[in-house]
Design a protein around this motif. Structure first.
Motif, PDB file in Angstrom:
ATOM      1  N   UNK A 136      -6.503   2.923   4.828  1.00  0.00           N
ATOM      2  CA  UNK A 136      -6.275   2.499   3.450  1.00  0.00           C
ATOM      3  C   UNK A 136      -5.517   1.170   3.405  1.00  0.00           C
ATOM      4  N   UNK A 137      -4.420   1.073   4.153  1.00  0.00           N
ATOM      5  CA  UNK A 137      -3.577  -0.122   4.120  1.00  0.00           C
ATOM      6  C   UNK A 137      -4.282  -1.334   4.712  1.00  0.00           C
ATOM      7  N   UNK A 138      -5.131  -1.112   5.701  1.00  0.00           N
ATOM      8  CA  UNK A 138      -5.816  -2.242   6.350  1.00  0.00           C
ATOM      9  C   UNK A 138      -6.704  -2.998   5.362  1.00  0.00           C
ATOM     10  N   UNK A 139      -7.196  -2.320   4.337  1.00  0.00           N
ATOM     11  CA  UNK A 139      -8.074  -2.967   3.367  1.00  0.00           C
ATOM     12  C   UNK A 139      -7.478  -3.015   1.966  1.00  0.00           C
ATOM     13  N   UNK A 140      -6.201  -2.685   1.841  1.00  0.00           N
ATOM     14  CA  UNK A 140      -5.557  -2.606   0.531  1.00  0.00           C
ATOM     15  C   UNK A 140      -5.573  -3.969  -0.164  1.00  0.00           C
ATOM     16  N   UNK A 141      -5.966  -3.949  -1.425  1.00  0.00           N
ATOM     17  CA  UNK A 141      -6.022  -5.188  -2.201  1.00  0.00           C
ATOM     18  C   UNK A 141      -5.160  -5.108  -3.460  1.00  0.00           C
ATOM     19  N   UNK A 142      -4.446  -4.024  -3.615  1.00  0.00           N
ATOM     20  CA  UNK A 142      -3.552  -3.911  -4.781  1.00  0.00           C
ATOM     21  C   UNK A 142      -4.158  -3.341  -5.938  1.00  0.00           C
TER      22      UNK A 142
ATOM     23  N   UNK B  93       0.836  -1.210   0.000  1.00  0.00           N
ATOM     24  CA  UNK B  93       0.000   0.000   0.000  1.00  0.00           C
ATOM     25  C   UNK B  93       0.868   1.256   0.000  1.00  0.00           C
ATOM     26  N   UNK B  94       1.927   1.244   0.802  1.00  0.00           N
ATOM     27  CA  UNK B  94       2.811   2.403   0.921  1.00  0.00           C
ATOM     28  C   UNK B  94       3.528   2.695  -0.391  1.00  0.00           C
ATOM     29  N   UNK B  95       3.971   1.663  -1.078  1.00  0.00           N
ATOM     30  CA  UNK B  95       4.761   1.861  -2.287  1.00  0.00           C
ATOM     31  C   UNK B  95       3.918   1.810  -3.563  1.00  0.00           C
ATOM     32  N   UNK B  96       2.618   1.816  -3.413  1.00  0.00           N
ATOM     33  CA  UNK B  96       1.720   1.999  -4.561  1.00  0.00           C
ATOM     34  C   UNK B  96       1.622   3.515  -4.756  1.00  0.00           C
ATOM     35  N   UNK B  97       2.645   4.060  -5.379  1.00  0.00           N
ATOM     36  CA  UNK B  97       2.807   5.516  -5.467  1.00  0.00           C
ATOM     37  C   UNK B  97       1.584   6.206  -6.048  1.00  0.00           C
TER      38      UNK B  97
END
Length: 154
Positions: free
Chosen positions: A148-154, A20-24
């Motif tokens: 956001x990161x808790x539910x991030x699916x890419x 999630x963090x590096x999905x710029x």
């Protein structure tokens, strides 16, 4: 050189938080009034170049803001633990460091910014006045990032 160190706990595994963090391109989903463009063919690793625009959205220019252009280059890449971006713009300069540590409940993220203040003496004298707003903006971003990161699916 002022340094801001801001932590947040994320209820998600370290690998998901890293992704999630590096999905710029998705940073605008958690950084208020920001959109990010990857300006290199590669999207991960050392040497990736980014351009973030932060400010008031211009409704007649989709994806554009009246505000600050923050150019960056990734200078360290240690998945899924640490990434460093060097801010290279005219106003925003210095390293931004993101460090992830797994915990029993998920992942702790520490965001550190080492700021090279712009505008010489004016910037140094003005920093105490703008620092509370800058810190508030970072805290809002981190709270949004944790969701956001808790539910991030890419």
């Amino acid at each position: 050189m002022p340094e801001l160190v801001l932590p947040v706990s994320v209820e998600a595994p370290q690998e998901r938080v890293w992704a999630a963090l590096t999905d710029w391109r998705s940073q605008g989903r958690w950084m208020p009034a920001t959109d990010v463009e990857v300006v290199t063919p590669a999207e991960e690793g050392v040497g990736v170049r980014l351009a973030a625009r932060t400010g008031v959205p211009l409704p007649w220019r989709r994806g554009r803001h009246l505000g600050v252009l923050d150019t960056m280059v990734v200078t360290e890449w240690e998945p899924p633990r640490r990434v460093v971006v060097q801010h290279t713009g005219r106003i925003v300069r210095g390293p931004g460091i993101f460090e992830l540590t797994p915990t029993a409940a998920g992942t702790d993220l520490v965001w550190t910014e080492r700021l090279h203040l712009p505008f010489g003496i004016v910037g140094r004298l003005g920093w105490p006045l703008v620092k509370p707003a800058v810190v508030l903006g970072f805290r809002i971003s981190l709270r949004r990032f944790a969701r956001f990161a808790a539910t991030y699916a890419g």
